[in-house]
Design a protein around this motif. Sequence first.
Motif, PDB file in Angstrom:
ATOM      1  N   LEU A  68      40.652  19.695-127.892  1.00 19.07           N
ATOM      2  CA  LEU A  68      41.572  20.828-127.968  1.00 19.07           C
ATOM      3  C   LEU A  68      41.548  21.650-126.680  1.00 19.07           C
ATOM      4  O   LEU A  68      42.591  22.130-126.213  1.00 19.07           O
ATOM      5  CB  LEU A  68      41.235  21.713-129.165  1.00 19.07           C
ATOM      6  CG  LEU A  68      41.460  21.077-130.544  1.00 19.07           C
ATOM      7  CD1 LEU A  68      41.125  22.063-131.653  1.00 19.07           C
ATOM      8  CD2 LEU A  68      42.897  20.599-130.713  1.00 19.07           C
TER       9      LEU A  68
ATOM     10  N   ARG B  31      50.436  22.096-117.795  1.00 18.33           N
ATOM     11  CA  ARG B  31      51.583  21.203-118.017  1.00 18.33           C
ATOM     12  C   ARG B  31      51.603  20.005-117.074  1.00 18.33           C
ATOM     13  O   ARG B  31      52.650  19.620-116.561  1.00 18.33           O
ATOM     14  CB  ARG B  31      52.896  21.983-117.868  1.00 18.33           C
ATOM     15  CG  ARG B  31      53.046  22.988-118.946  1.00 18.33           C
ATOM     16  CD  ARG B  31      54.330  23.739-118.904  1.00 18.33           C
ATOM     17  NE  ARG B  31      54.472  24.416-120.176  1.00 18.33           N
ATOM     18  CZ  ARG B  31      55.192  23.968-121.187  1.00 18.33           C
ATOM     19  NH1 ARG B  31      55.868  22.860-121.078  1.00 18.33           N
ATOM     20  NH2 ARG B  31      55.246  24.622-122.320  1.00 18.33           N
ATOM     21  N   ILE B  32      50.437  19.451-116.831  1.00 18.37           N
ATOM     22  CA  ILE B  32      50.410  18.295-115.932  1.00 18.37           C
ATOM     23  C   ILE B  32      50.126  17.000-116.679  1.00 18.37           C
ATOM     24  O   ILE B  32      50.276  15.920-116.110  1.00 18.37           O
ATOM     25  CB  ILE B  32      49.379  18.467-114.786  1.00 18.37           C
ATOM     26  CG1 ILE B  32      47.999  18.781-115.351  1.00 18.37           C
ATOM     27  CG2 ILE B  32      49.834  19.532-113.817  1.00 18.37           C
ATOM     28  CD1 ILE B  32      46.904  18.769-114.302  1.00 18.37           C
ATOM     29  N   LEU B  33      49.710  17.088-117.939  1.00 15.09           N
ATOM     30  CA  LEU B  33      49.398  15.863-118.675  1.00 15.09           C
ATOM     31  C   LEU B  33      49.944  15.933-120.102  1.00 15.09           C
ATOM     32  O   LEU B  33      49.943  17.006-120.710  1.00 15.09           O
ATOM     33  CB  LEU B  33      47.877  15.664-118.741  1.00 15.09           C
ATOM     34  CG  LEU B  33      47.189  15.265-117.438  1.00 15.09           C
ATOM     35  CD1 LEU B  33      45.679  15.383-117.583  1.00 15.09           C
ATOM     36  CD2 LEU B  33      47.585  13.868-117.016  1.00 15.09           C
ATOM     37  N   PRO B  34      50.386  14.803-120.631  1.00 15.45           N
ATOM     38  CA  PRO B  34      50.835  14.790-122.028  1.00 15.45           C
ATOM     39  C   PRO B  34      49.635  14.802-122.979  1.00 15.45           C
ATOM     40  O   PRO B  34      48.536  14.418-122.588  1.00 15.45           O
ATOM     41  CB  PRO B  34      51.601  13.479-122.134  1.00 15.45           C
ATOM     42  CG  PRO B  34      51.022  12.615-121.084  1.00 15.45           C
ATOM     43  CD  PRO B  34      50.536  13.504-119.976  1.00 15.45           C
ATOM     44  N   SER B  35      49.886  15.219-124.195  1.00 13.62           N
ATOM     45  CA  SER B  35      48.763  15.347-125.130  1.00 13.62           C
ATOM     46  C   SER B  35      48.868  14.440-126.345  1.00 13.62           C
ATOM     47  O   SER B  35      47.961  14.407-127.164  1.00 13.62           O
ATOM     48  CB  SER B  35      48.682  16.797-125.621  1.00 13.62           C
ATOM     49  OG  SER B  35      49.802  17.108-126.430  1.00 13.62           O
TER      50      SER B  35
ATOM     51  N   VAL C  73      43.256  13.391-132.846  1.00 14.34           N
ATOM     52  CA  VAL C  73      43.745  14.591-132.153  1.00 14.34           C
ATOM     53  C   VAL C  73      44.837  14.237-131.154  1.00 14.34           C
ATOM     54  O   VAL C  73      45.834  14.951-131.024  1.00 14.34           O
ATOM     55  CB  VAL C  73      42.581  15.317-131.441  1.00 14.34           C
ATOM     56  CG1 VAL C  73      43.108  16.451-130.569  1.00 14.34           C
ATOM     57  CG2 VAL C  73      41.595  15.856-132.457  1.00 14.34           C
TER      58      VAL C  73
ATOM     59  N   ALA D 227      47.615  20.333-120.867  1.00 15.00           N
ATOM     60  CA  ALA D 227      48.964  20.111-121.405  1.00 15.00           C
ATOM     61  C   ALA D 227      49.736  21.414-121.575  1.00 15.00           C
ATOM     62  O   ALA D 227      50.892  21.513-121.167  1.00 15.00           O
ATOM     63  CB  ALA D 227      48.866  19.380-122.741  1.00 15.00           C
ATOM     64  N   VAL D 228      49.078  22.426-122.170  1.00 13.58           N
ATOM     65  CA  VAL D 228      49.802  23.661-122.480  1.00 13.58           C
ATOM     66  C   VAL D 228      49.867  24.598-121.274  1.00 13.58           C
ATOM     67  O   VAL D 228      50.944  25.062-120.896  1.00 13.58           O
ATOM     68  CB  VAL D 228      49.155  24.382-123.690  1.00 13.58           C
ATOM     69  CG1 VAL D 228      49.855  25.715-123.960  1.00 13.58           C
ATOM     70  CG2 VAL D 228      49.219  23.498-124.924  1.00 13.58           C
ATOM     71  N   GLN D 229      48.714  24.868-120.657  1.00 16.14           N
ATOM     72  CA  GLN D 229      48.703  25.841-119.562  1.00 16.14           C
ATOM     73  C   GLN D 229      49.213  25.237-118.248  1.00 16.14           C
ATOM     74  O   GLN D 229      50.112  25.769-117.618  1.00 16.14           O
ATOM     75  CB  GLN D 229      47.285  26.395-119.361  1.00 16.14           C
ATOM     76  CG  GLN D 229      46.784  27.247-120.528  1.00 16.14           C
ATOM     77  CD  GLN D 229      47.503  28.583-120.629  1.00 16.14           C
ATOM     78  OE1 GLN D 229      48.170  29.028-119.701  1.00 16.14           O
ATOM     79  NE2 GLN D 229      47.387  29.235-121.791  1.00 16.14           N
TER      80      GLN D 229
ATOM     81  N   ILE E 190      43.580  19.787-124.150  1.00 16.22           N
ATOM     82  CA  ILE E 190      45.019  19.908-124.441  1.00 16.22           C
ATOM     83  C   ILE E 190      45.515  21.289-124.016  1.00 16.22           C
ATOM     84  O   ILE E 190      46.557  21.423-123.370  1.00 16.22           O
ATOM     85  CB  ILE E 190      45.293  19.674-125.950  1.00 16.22           C
ATOM     86  CG1 ILE E 190      45.085  18.202-126.299  1.00 16.22           C
ATOM     87  CG2 ILE E 190      46.696  20.114-126.324  1.00 16.22           C
ATOM     88  CD1 ILE E 190      45.180  17.893-127.772  1.00 16.22           C
ATOM     89  N   TRP E 191      44.721  22.307-124.368  1.00 15.32           N
ATOM     90  CA  TRP E 191      45.125  23.676-124.021  1.00 15.32           C
ATOM     91  C   TRP E 191      45.247  23.843-122.508  1.00 15.32           C
ATOM     92  O   TRP E 191      46.231  24.401-122.015  1.00 15.32           O
ATOM     93  CB  TRP E 191      44.096  24.670-124.591  1.00 15.32           C
ATOM     94  CG  TRP E 191      44.359  26.092-124.212  1.00 15.32           C
ATOM     95  CD1 TRP E 191      45.254  26.950-124.790  1.00 15.32           C
ATOM     96  CD2 TRP E 191      43.747  26.822-123.153  1.00 15.32           C
ATOM     97  NE1 TRP E 191      45.223  28.167-124.163  1.00 15.32           N
ATOM     98  CE2 TRP E 191      44.309  28.116-123.149  1.00 15.32           C
ATOM     99  CE3 TRP E 191      42.765  26.509-122.206  1.00 15.32           C
ATOM    100  CZ2 TRP E 191      43.926  29.093-122.242  1.00 15.32           C
ATOM    101  CZ3 TRP E 191      42.378  27.490-121.301  1.00 15.32           C
ATOM    102  CH2 TRP E 191      42.963  28.761-121.327  1.00 15.32           C
TER     103      TRP E 191
END
Lengths: 537, 319
Positions: free
Chosen positions: B150, B161-165, B263, B157-159, B153-154
């Motif tokens: 997690l 935005r360079i990798l898919p989750s 996950v 992916a979220v912050q 991912i946070w």
Amino acid sequence: MKKLLSLLLAFALLLTVAGTALAEDVNGTVVFGLISSWDNLVPFTNSSYYSSFVISLLYDRLVYVSPDGTVSPRAATAWELSEDGKTVTFTLNPDAKFHDGTPVTAEDWVYSIRLLSKSGVGTLFTDQSLLAALEGTDEAGIEVSENSVAAAAPDANTLTLTFKQNVNLDSFLKSQSYYLVVLPAHLLENENVDEIATWDFWNAPVGSGPAVFSALSADGTELTVNRFADYYQGDANWDTLIVRQTASSALSSALLTGEVDAVYTPVGNDEAIAMQTLPGAENLTFTLTDDLVYVYTIAINNTIVADERIRQAVSYAIDRDIIAAFLTDDYVSPIGEPMQLYLTADNASYPADIPVNKYDPEKAKELLEAAKADGYDGKFVLAAPVAGQRADMALVVGQLLQNVGFEVELVTIDAATMMADLRAAQDGIYDGGIIVYGIAADPLVRNDIYTTASVTVLALKDQTYEDYQAKIAAATGDDRAALIDEYLHYISDQEAAIWLAAKRQCYVFNNRLGDITDSLLGIANRNIDVWNWVLSR
Amino acid sequence: MTRYLLKRVLLAIPIFFGITAVVYIMSSLAPGNVINIMAGEGNLTREAYEALVLEYHLDQPVVVRYFLWLKSFVAGDWGIASSTSQSVYTMISVRIGSTLLLSGTSILVAVLFALPLGVLSAWRPYSVWDHLSSVITFIGASVPNFFLSLLCIWLFAVQLRILPSQGMYTPGVPQTLGDLASHMVLPVLVLSVQLTGNYLKQTRGAVLEVLGSEYIRTARSKGITEKRVLVRHALRNALIPIVTTIALNVPFLIGGAVVTEQVFSWPGLGSLMIFAIEKRDYNLIMGITAVIALVVLIVNIFMDLVYAALDPRIRRGLQ
């Protein structure tokens, strides 16, 4: 070493950029995340909302049921109940076509219903059992003789279904017609029914629903469908819909990153509030639903406490206001009877006078003492899932039961096992379990009743419920409304339920889908109107 | 050697039966059954319920059901998954590749980091490398996979935005190696951090022990370069416990990367196992168990051969 590491990192970065760049050109594509797998692409198993979701895309159903219970045309443009109350006549939409361009006829419907009634099909696909209500089938829903199931096609656009008993048309359409879908007879009639599970057809099914099958990933976790341009209703403009399994723990991140456009189930409200502070939230719509989402109830599951005094004692022992307050926020409120949330023009007579909080500890003690005097030992084993709201709730419920004299043992177990266990009707494991489920806008379809006819999460049997249902099905007008009122009062008096309207769920979806809240709410009625999805590109 | 190999293979057969019997009986003892799950929210008549009980032999004792399953399995029939009506063999075969890809890459990445770093930290105790190694070992051993997943991912992916989750590929676009690689980065990172910690600890300990041996001192006194002493003499002799640790991780990763697969929605055997258990799909549970058991047994036999290849004393003992 340094050179090697640098090279590896550069290569990984290159691959990442390449992958991300390619992901951007998917304008007409909608990605929908489901937190659980659908079973398969055979339309005869609607055991979960996830299976029903996929089936509803590929295959056509007779009607569409809105979240508020309104029934509107889908494959059937009109429906009528015969004077004797047993035969329903559907007028079918003449514009309906299969995905291969062949017109859908009433014969296709008859073929599909007959197929579902064949011996052996039910051991693979459980919806067969729902055909048991139709004339010409046995108690398991199997045809009693070759093609005996009472589905007929008087002409190309008319389908009739004849039931064994008087049928309540409203109830049938809202809650029981979802399992009827139409399959293309011209493609299937020469197949061997004994090998139905292995038909190649299911690998690339041809239905007449709003979406045309395109691909299923080899691992079965991602289904791609294209919009059916010839679907007879709606003004959708999406091109492709990809349904993929998405872990429930990753719903928020998948929405924020744009990896999915919409998800089912909704996210918790607290989670949604947190999401709104994160990058990507500006692309999302958050809708806190105002309607009833879920109800919590104690599923009495043991004939040891079949004594109605014990059930009533449980009910009177529980202070719903405390439970609601304990659940910490403004999103939960007690209600007296779930149907009160569906007070529409259709059902204005449903009881408004059932008390919201039946808390009366003295009465509970009195009933419990009386039961104890007749031999009940006062023990009550209460099951709840290991963690989360229901586990918290179990502590309070347990304490309240102890306050009136019950000797409570709490058992925590994973939710799936608890439900399976309750459904297995194994007497003696738990006396009750805290369960939660959505409820349909139909007073006759309730998971919380004690039934002798089917296997539910409740182990007790009570013929009275079914007697009421039969009487209601046979009645019309004011008589029917009065009977429903009486019936709902009976349920309320007899069951140990804690009805809480939980407005805790937040539907979250990408802004480009417009407002699809009603569509997503419709999944609880086992359909989704993707034909109305208009993307802003 | 051949005789030894044959003996190990023969010994593996009753172990395989034992594993599958225990798993079958335990999964059957879990409350609820396949029909309760299939029934969904109570849409099954009692007659249909009873017909299904007969169909799935649920009226038979669990031991009888196990032997019925075993008979079919041995005959090459892995059965049909009750949850999907698909062949169990097909379901497993399409998933095992993605699991092997994920676990294999994770092990490879972990080995590539852990071996040199472990050797460095043993060679120069209390250096920067050693401290770094301790930090990674600590993180790998103490941070749960779920939390690390997690967190990744946070952050990525979220912050950033360079990798898919999610998943193996971006939906709706052609599947490319680059896309696959970008989807692999986060789950591989999570799994390999845990493995790296484990391997580092083993490598450091084993190399440190070997470096204190007399033959290392002899090698150094003969004027052999330090690099050669480390690689040819120390590392090679330290490899047996390291290889054992790696080998033990192979079956764990095939069956046990459940949380990470779940996950990241990685469509592998781990997530399939969760699905099978949720659905009480005994055929599917048993198919996956059998595959994992076979992998464990094969890897064990293979490791015995590797030991022999690495250590002449073992080889001589076998001969």
